[in-house]
Design an enzyme around this catalytic site. Sequence first.
Site, PDB file in Angstrom:
ATOM      1  N   ARG A  81      11.332   4.071   3.051  1.00  0.00           N
ATOM      2  CA  ARG A  81      10.998   2.938   4.137  1.00  0.00           C
ATOM      3  C   ARG A  81      12.343   2.338   4.313  1.00  0.00           C
ATOM      4  O   ARG A  81      13.153   1.820   3.432  1.00  0.00           O
ATOM      5  CB  ARG A  81       9.828   2.170   3.654  1.00  0.00           C
ATOM      6  CG  ARG A  81       9.711   0.986   4.724  1.00  0.00           C
ATOM      7  CD  ARG A  81       8.591   0.188   4.341  1.00  0.00           C
ATOM      8  NE  ARG A  81       7.417   0.988   4.703  1.00  0.00           N
ATOM      9  CZ  ARG A  81       6.155   0.244   4.525  1.00  0.00           C
ATOM     10  NH1 ARG A  81       5.991  -1.109   4.269  1.00  0.00           N
ATOM     11  NH2 ARG A  81       5.227   0.954   4.967  1.00  0.00           N
ATOM     12  N   ARG A 141       0.760  -1.217   0.141  1.00  0.00           N
ATOM     13  CA  ARG A 141       0.101  -0.137   0.024  1.00  0.00           C
ATOM     14  C   ARG A 141       0.913   1.140   0.061  1.00  0.00           C
ATOM     15  O   ARG A 141       0.770   2.163  -0.661  1.00  0.00           O
ATOM     16  CB  ARG A 141      -0.830  -0.158   1.280  1.00  0.00           C
ATOM     17  CG  ARG A 141      -2.339  -0.600   1.054  1.00  0.00           C
ATOM     18  CD  ARG A 141      -2.612  -1.290   2.645  1.00  0.00           C
ATOM     19  NE  ARG A 141      -1.615  -2.345   2.872  1.00  0.00           N
ATOM     20  CZ  ARG A 141      -1.792  -3.468   2.423  1.00  0.00           C
ATOM     21  NH1 ARG A 141      -2.887  -3.980   1.830  1.00  0.00           N
ATOM     22  NH2 ARG A 141      -0.805  -4.288   2.667  1.00  0.00           N
TER      23      ARG A 141
END
Length: 304
Positions: free
Chosen positions: A101, A51
């Site tokens: 990330r 996502r």
Amino acid sequence: MRNLIDIQQLSVQEIDELIEKANDIIAHPEQYREKCRYKKLATLFFEPSTRTRLSFEAAMYELGGQVLGFSEAQSSSAAKGESVADTVRVVSGYADIIAMRHPKEGAPLVASMHATVPVINAGDGGHLHPTQTLTDLLTIRREKGRLTDLTIGVCGDLKFGRTVHSLIAAMARYENVRFALISPEELKLPSYIKKEILQQKHIEYVQTTDLSAVMPQLDILYMTRVQRERFFNEEDYLRLKDSYILTPEKLQNAMADLSILHPLPRVNEISTAIDDDPRACYFRQARYGKYIRMALILKLLEVE
Ligand code: NCD
């Protein structure tokens, strides 16, 4: 504000503006199609994601921009031993904004100190995940019509769950918000968050292992996955992974207008039998993630 590393870098007013912008994008997407023409987003993902990465990419495409990046550390020069600092210094020459990330807590903060373009923390280890929180706040606003006067149950892995850490920090700034912290003993909310946020701001909270005991009071139930990748041994994970499984029976004493959120991915903690219940918001929530990220990209790139 050029970077978003911690949700607390945004004022409540800025968060409310981002939510308003996301709602406007949802209502009039055609007005945003050219806003980031010729701009590039780099997604530097050193950890798995569905996502967060795809919604960032879809967000940039829907603004008319372009995307480059990698989705695993193995396919980047990190595999050769390059530092985060060097990687972002270089990527700053290729892209206008970076979403990163990383499994190490603090890596996106380090990146922001070396990049010459805005850096967004797309999740750092068991620490923070500010853009998931913006997604969660947009969801709560759309589902409940408000961000104040709420009793929020957060359930599951409160120790390693970075989405919960950022969510509590953000919601603690709205009026009359209370928390029920529901987790196994071993996965309780870190005490620094209890001290620095809940106690310091005199926020009402209860800590319990028993979901059904608090269920009737909840306006929001935020379920989370046990974060397997942060465990030191598999045995503990196996013992704790199914501590909470939300089933239709467990919802019997819940409010009729409860909102059930989950950042996803779901493993076992919500029975699929709940997916068609109107109180299940998690797939809508995932969709809203794209719009709030569009709003955030516009803000950080200072596009009018
Ligand atoms: C979360 C994450 O990466 O922290 N996922 C997401 O971004 N939606 C939650 C999780 O992995 O459990």
